[in-house]
Write an enzyme that holds these catalytic residues in place. Structure first.
Site, PDB file in Angstrom:
ATOM      1  N   GLU A  38       0.951  -1.270  -0.116  1.00  0.00           N
ATOM      2  CA  GLU A  38      -0.012   0.071   0.046  1.00  0.00           C
ATOM      3  C   GLU A  38       0.730   1.227  -0.051  1.00  0.00           C
ATOM      4  O   GLU A  38       0.593   2.297  -0.543  1.00  0.00           O
ATOM      5  CB  GLU A  38      -0.994  -0.089   1.175  1.00  0.00           C
ATOM      6  CG  GLU A  38      -2.053  -1.129   1.004  1.00  0.00           C
ATOM      7  CD  GLU A  38      -2.785  -0.915   0.001  1.00  0.00           C
ATOM      8  OE1 GLU A  38      -2.974   0.245  -0.644  1.00  0.00           O
ATOM      9  OE2 GLU A  38      -3.630  -1.831  -0.395  1.00  0.00           O
ATOM     10  N   TYR A 121      -5.839   6.077   5.001  1.00  0.00           N
ATOM     11  CA  TYR A 121      -5.906   5.222   4.033  1.00  0.00           C
ATOM     12  C   TYR A 121      -5.396   3.865   4.174  1.00  0.00           C
ATOM     13  O   TYR A 121      -5.719   2.934   4.191  1.00  0.00           O
ATOM     14  CB  TYR A 121      -5.551   5.800   2.658  1.00  0.00           C
ATOM     15  CG  TYR A 121      -5.418   4.709   1.529  1.00  0.00           C
ATOM     16  CD1 TYR A 121      -6.351   4.248   0.806  1.00  0.00           C
ATOM     17  CD2 TYR A 121      -3.966   4.130   1.262  1.00  0.00           C
ATOM     18  CE1 TYR A 121      -6.118   3.426  -0.136  1.00  0.00           C
ATOM     19  CE2 TYR A 121      -3.793   3.083   0.263  1.00  0.00           C
ATOM     20  CZ  TYR A 121      -4.934   2.543  -0.308  1.00  0.00           C
ATOM     21  OH  TYR A 121      -4.786   1.691  -1.344  1.00  0.00           O
ATOM     22  N   ASP A 139      -8.907   6.182  -1.829  1.00  0.00           N
ATOM     23  CA  ASP A 139      -7.698   6.850  -2.343  1.00  0.00           C
ATOM     24  C   ASP A 139      -8.456   7.540  -3.493  1.00  0.00           C
ATOM     25  O   ASP A 139      -9.512   7.669  -3.601  1.00  0.00           O
ATOM     26  CB  ASP A 139      -6.748   5.848  -2.739  1.00  0.00           C
ATOM     27  CG  ASP A 139      -7.549   4.689  -3.818  1.00  0.00           C
ATOM     28  OD1 ASP A 139      -8.658   4.699  -4.049  1.00  0.00           O
ATOM     29  OD2 ASP A 139      -6.826   3.784  -4.303  1.00  0.00           O
TER      30      ASP A 139
END
Ligand code: SF4
Length: 365
Positions: A38, A121, A139
């Site tokens: 990520e 996030y 996102d």
């Protein structure tokens, strides 16, 4: 609203089950591997991330391995991916998890969010994908999909618009498979609900989409006007001595923190640049009469326009002048073929006139 949310959730999950791309980080439930992926995927394309992801996990297979590694080595493995602040924060986060949680990424939302460098996030991604928690994430892709599906008429990156898309993501993720739901939203944004011309004809939630019904899909998400990006003029110096080039290491904080680069200073004329580099190194270089090239590098808030001067030094520089110690903390003379072992920024590669041969590798142009 509740019924509509349920219908959207069901349609997204069904679509994702038969349309999901096969991506390496979707094969794992290891929170550390998901965390790494990520962080790498922020502002970087999936195809560019794949080789770095594999190599990074091979080199640092666990939180503890990453926490133990010197920052220089971590930045070296990141070399070429850009946005090095991400690597520094990942490293700092790993040290926190090693120290506070004994090397195991914690399995609750608040503890994940408390890891230094882990934002909302990434918290959602780790919590939902590794632990199956109903944690939302937003996102750019998700913000676009939700802005269109629910006709959000404010910029989703700030203020009310931002709060609204996070709240919608929170409602959608409360259901049977939070990991798949979050992935489905991201995947829809990446493959179907794309920025310029959304492919509404093949969209699994078209019947439920308010923007499509209003004929406004192309207008959303709203983007508030950006401020103009100023241009900063600098000079950089590629100086040869003893079979290598001089690199200087930036202090850890700030942009380019902890990375090595050919010394780079605020610009001006050639004469000013020559005086500045002599003051920095305490040794006067013999510089080319003209700059070798001009390199442009676009950052989020400004553009750097860097005049590159090439030259030679009669002796190795040994110390950085006191006036420049807030900018640079170390000097080294490095053969060009060995630069890849150091963490160098994309801008430094442009200044050096080399390009990556493979992730992290360099060749002369
Ligand atoms: Fe996006 Fe079009 Fe699907 Fe609406 S119908 S979510 S605008 S692709």
């Amino acid at each position: 609203m509740e019924a509509r949310v349920r219908e959207i959730r069901a349609a997204l999950l069904a679509w994702f089950a038969s349309n999901a791309r096969e991506l390496p980080w979707r094969r794992t439930r290891d929170p550390y591997a998901i965390w790494v992926s990520e962080v790498m995927l922020q502002q970087t394309r999936v195809e560019a991330v794949k080789p770095y992801y594999a190599r990074f996990l091979e080199r640092f297979p666990s939180v503890e391995a990453l926490a133990r590694a010197p920052l220089d080595e971590v930045l070296g493995s990141w070399s070429g991916l850009g946005y090095y602040r991400r690597a520094r924060l990942l490293h700092r986060g790993a040290m926190h998890v090693a120290e506070v949680h004994g090397g195991r990424v914690p399995g609750d939302v608040e503890a994940i969010r408390a890891i230094p460098g882990v934002g909302a996030y990434t918290t959602g991604a780790i919590a939902s994908q590794a632990f199956g928690l109903e944690a939302p994430l937003v996102d750019g892709n998700v913000a676009r999909v939700l802005s269109r599906l629910f006709l959000v008429e404010q910029d989703p990156r700030r203020g009310e618009g931002h709060a609204r898309v996070w709240s919608l993501a929170g409602e959608l993720v409360r259901g049977p498979d939070p990991a798949a739901l979050n992935n489905a939203l991201m995947e829809l944004g990446a493959l179907v609900c794309v920025p310029k011309s959304p492919r509404c004809g093949g969209c699994p939630v078209r019947d439920l989409c308010l923007a499509d019904a209003a004929g406004r899909a192309g207008e959303l998400p709203i983007v508030a006007e950006k401020k103009a990006r100023p241009t900063v003029v600098e000079a950089a110096f590629v100086l040869a001595v003893d079979g290598g080039v001089v690199l200087a290491k930036r202090g850890e904080e700030g942009l380019f923190g902890g990375l090595w680069e050919p010394p780079r200073l605020e610009g001006g004329t050639r004469a000013e640049a020559a005086r500045a580099i002599t003051a920095l190194l305490g040794v006067e270089p013999s510089l080319s009469r003209r700059r070798a090239r001009v390199v442009e590098h676009v950052l989020t808030h400004r553009t750097l326009r860097v005049s590159v001067y090439e030259g030679t030094l009669a002796e190795r520089p040994t110390k950085i002048s006191r006036a420049h110690r807030d900018r640079y903390v170390a000097l080294a003379v490095v053969p060009i073929g060995e630069i890849e072992r150091r963490g160098v920024s994309t801008l430094a590669k442009k200044v050096l006139g080399v390009r990556p041969a493979r992730p992290g590798g360099l060749t002369a142009r």
